[in-house]
Scaffold this motif. Sequence first.
Motif, PDB file in Angstrom:
ATOM      1  N   GLU A  68       0.846  -1.212   0.000  1.00 14.07           N
ATOM      2  CA  GLU A  68       0.000   0.000   0.000  1.00 14.07           C
ATOM      3  C   GLU A  68       0.873   1.252   0.000  1.00 14.07           C
ATOM      4  O   GLU A  68       0.562   2.235  -0.679  1.00 14.07           O
ATOM      5  CB  GLU A  68      -0.897   0.031   1.245  1.00 14.07           C
ATOM      6  CG  GLU A  68      -2.115  -0.842   1.140  1.00 14.07           C
ATOM      7  CD  GLU A  68      -3.122  -0.622   2.270  1.00 14.07           C
ATOM      8  OE1 GLU A  68      -4.211  -1.207   2.173  1.00 14.07           O
ATOM      9  OE2 GLU A  68      -2.825   0.115   3.233  1.00 14.07           O
ATOM     10  N   GLN A  69       1.957   1.188   0.778  1.00 13.55           N
ATOM     11  CA  GLN A  69       2.866   2.328   0.846  1.00 13.55           C
ATOM     12  C   GLN A  69       3.521   2.581  -0.510  1.00 13.55           C
ATOM     13  O   GLN A  69       3.563   3.709  -0.986  1.00 13.55           O
ATOM     14  CB  GLN A  69       3.955   2.026   1.876  1.00 13.55           C
ATOM     15  CG  GLN A  69       4.156   3.130   2.866  1.00 13.55           C
ATOM     16  CD  GLN A  69       5.193   2.725   3.889  1.00 13.55           C
ATOM     17  OE1 GLN A  69       6.313   2.360   3.550  1.00 13.55           O
ATOM     18  NE2 GLN A  69       4.817   2.777   5.148  1.00 13.55           N
ATOM     19  N   ARG A  70       4.019   1.503  -1.122  1.00 12.68           N
ATOM     20  CA  ARG A  70       4.654   1.625  -2.451  1.00 12.68           C
ATOM     21  C   ARG A  70       3.686   2.213  -3.466  1.00 12.68           C
ATOM     22  O   ARG A  70       4.064   3.005  -4.308  1.00 12.68           O
ATOM     23  CB  ARG A  70       5.103   0.251  -2.950  1.00 12.68           C
ATOM     24  CG  ARG A  70       6.323  -0.265  -2.233  1.00 12.68           C
ATOM     25  CD  ARG A  70       6.951  -1.391  -3.056  1.00 12.68           C
ATOM     26  NE  ARG A  70       8.031  -2.006  -2.316  1.00 12.68           N
ATOM     27  CZ  ARG A  70       7.984  -3.245  -1.802  1.00 12.68           C
ATOM     28  NH1 ARG A  70       6.908  -3.992  -1.967  1.00 12.68           N
ATOM     29  NH2 ARG A  70       9.013  -3.728  -1.142  1.00 12.68           N
ATOM     30  N   ASP A  71       2.404   1.775  -3.373  1.00 12.27           N
ATOM     31  CA  ASP A  71       1.387   2.238  -4.324  1.00 12.27           C
ATOM     32  C   ASP A  71       0.827   3.610  -3.965  1.00 12.27           C
ATOM     33  O   ASP A  71      -0.025   4.127  -4.673  1.00 12.27           O
ATOM     34  CB  ASP A  71       0.202   1.249  -4.360  1.00 12.27           C
ATOM     35  CG  ASP A  71       0.624  -0.134  -4.829  1.00 12.27           C
ATOM     36  OD1 ASP A  71       1.720  -0.263  -5.423  1.00 12.27           O
ATOM     37  OD2 ASP A  71      -0.142  -1.093  -4.579  1.00 12.27           O
ATOM     38  N   LYS A  72       1.257   4.147  -2.811  1.00 10.67           N
ATOM     39  CA  LYS A  72       0.660   5.380  -2.269  1.00 10.67           C
ATOM     40  C   LYS A  72      -0.875   5.232  -2.260  1.00 10.67           C
ATOM     41  O   LYS A  72      -1.616   6.137  -2.664  1.00 10.67           O
ATOM     42  CB  LYS A  72       1.084   6.607  -3.074  1.00 10.67           C
ATOM     43  CG  LYS A  72       2.575   6.905  -2.918  1.00 10.67           C
ATOM     44  CD  LYS A  72       2.937   8.252  -3.473  1.00 10.67           C
ATOM     45  CE  LYS A  72       4.376   8.689  -3.279  1.00 10.67           C
ATOM     46  NZ  LYS A  72       5.332   7.767  -2.732  1.00 10.67           N
ATOM     47  N   ALA A  73      -1.306   4.062  -1.820  1.00 10.54           N
ATOM     48  CA  ALA A  73      -2.736   3.736  -1.793  1.00 10.54           C
ATOM     49  C   ALA A  73      -3.486   4.664  -0.845  1.00 10.54           C
ATOM     50  O   ALA A  73      -2.919   5.160   0.124  1.00 10.54           O
ATOM     51  CB  ALA A  73      -2.916   2.292  -1.348  1.00 10.54           C
ATOM     52  N   ASP A 100       5.509   4.311   9.093  1.00  5.75           N
ATOM     53  CA  ASP A 100       4.615   5.395   8.682  1.00  5.75           C
ATOM     54  C   ASP A 100       3.201   5.125   9.206  1.00  5.75           C
ATOM     55  O   ASP A 100       2.914   4.052   9.734  1.00  5.75           O
ATOM     56  CB  ASP A 100       4.586   5.468   7.139  1.00  5.75           C
ATOM     57  CG  ASP A 100       4.140   6.839   6.606  1.00  5.75           C
ATOM     58  OD1 ASP A 100       3.593   7.657   7.383  1.00  5.75           O
ATOM     59  OD2 ASP A 100       4.332   7.075   5.398  1.00  5.75           O
ATOM     60  N   TRP A 101       2.337   6.127   9.025  1.00  5.00           N
ATOM     61  CA  TRP A 101       0.911   5.927   9.280  1.00  5.00           C
ATOM     62  C   TRP A 101       0.404   4.868   8.291  1.00  5.00           C
ATOM     63  O   TRP A 101       0.858   4.847   7.142  1.00  5.00           O
ATOM     64  CB  TRP A 101       0.136   7.215   8.978  1.00  5.00           C
ATOM     65  CG  TRP A 101       0.355   8.361   9.901  1.00  5.00           C
ATOM     66  CD1 TRP A 101       1.226   9.398   9.715  1.00  5.00           C
ATOM     67  CD2 TRP A 101      -0.332   8.628  11.127  1.00  5.00           C
ATOM     68  NE1 TRP A 101       1.126  10.284  10.761  1.00  5.00           N
ATOM     69  CE2 TRP A 101       0.178   9.848  11.636  1.00  5.00           C
ATOM     70  CE3 TRP A 101      -1.332   7.960  11.846  1.00  5.00           C
ATOM     71  CZ2 TRP A 101      -0.276  10.402  12.837  1.00  5.00           C
ATOM     72  CZ3 TRP A 101      -1.781   8.521  13.037  1.00  5.00           C
ATOM     73  CH2 TRP A 101      -1.260   9.725  13.526  1.00  5.00           C
ATOM     74  N   PRO A 102      -0.543   4.035   8.698  1.00  7.49           N
ATOM     75  CA  PRO A 102      -1.211   3.187   7.696  1.00  7.49           C
ATOM     76  C   PRO A 102      -1.830   4.107   6.629  1.00  7.49           C
ATOM     77  O   PRO A 102      -2.315   5.193   6.957  1.00  7.49           O
ATOM     78  CB  PRO A 102      -2.305   2.479   8.513  1.00  7.49           C
ATOM     79  CG  PRO A 102      -1.790   2.498   9.925  1.00  7.49           C
ATOM     80  CD  PRO A 102      -1.038   3.793  10.055  1.00  7.49           C
ATOM     81  N   MET A 103      -1.793   3.682   5.386  1.00  7.25           N
ATOM     82  CA  MET A 103      -2.239   4.541   4.284  1.00  7.25           C
ATOM     83  C   MET A 103      -3.691   4.997   4.435  1.00  7.25           C
ATOM     84  O   MET A 103      -4.054   6.082   3.997  1.00  7.25           O
ATOM     85  CB  MET A 103      -2.046   3.828   2.931  1.00  7.25           C
ATOM     86  CG  MET A 103      -0.578   3.607   2.564  1.00  7.25           C
ATOM     87  SD  MET A 103       0.367   5.131   2.269  1.00  7.25           S
ATOM     88  CE  MET A 103       1.380   5.212   3.741  1.00  7.25           C
TER      89      MET A 103
END
Length: 176
Positions: A68-73, A100-103
């Motif tokens: 999700e982080q990689r995808d900037k979801a 980081d914060w969960p997306m």
Amino acid sequence: AEVGRSTLVIYFSRTGEQYTVGVIEKGNTAIVAEMIAEKTGADLFEVLPAEDNYPMTYDALTAVARQEQRDKARPAYKGQLPDLTAYDTVFIGAPVWWGDWPMILYTVFENNDFSGKRLVPFSTHEVSGLSGFDRKLSSACPDSEVLTGLAVRGNDAQNRLDAVRESVSGLLHLRR
């Protein structure tokens, strides 16, 4: 401003298998969020995914979090926040996911107006502390005042409630 009526606690929490803790019935962040609300008389809002496809096992969940982080979801969440104009202080809590914060929290930050609010971040973690939650929250909500937050080890949230209560009291004491 008085801590109290004008305070909201927004949190995202997970159950399932946690690092060093085992399988838990109640999320670490939920435990801390409820303590803050109990001590301040704040309203609570739990951020729940619109579609909960998060795995319950630790390794699988961290893989999803990283993707999700990689995808900037920006995962959708259920319902909507209470009317933010009613609050001047908002505590925002989540587990640290890959530093980081969960997306899903960025979805919250970007779709609601936190300008002029006093924001207090809190994290649950095992080794990463607050993990820059405060800095990242300031970037996401530049027109708000972000205060020093609180980091609670998940293991403590499950097994050392008195210590966590003390940390929460210390945090609130700083706010008065």
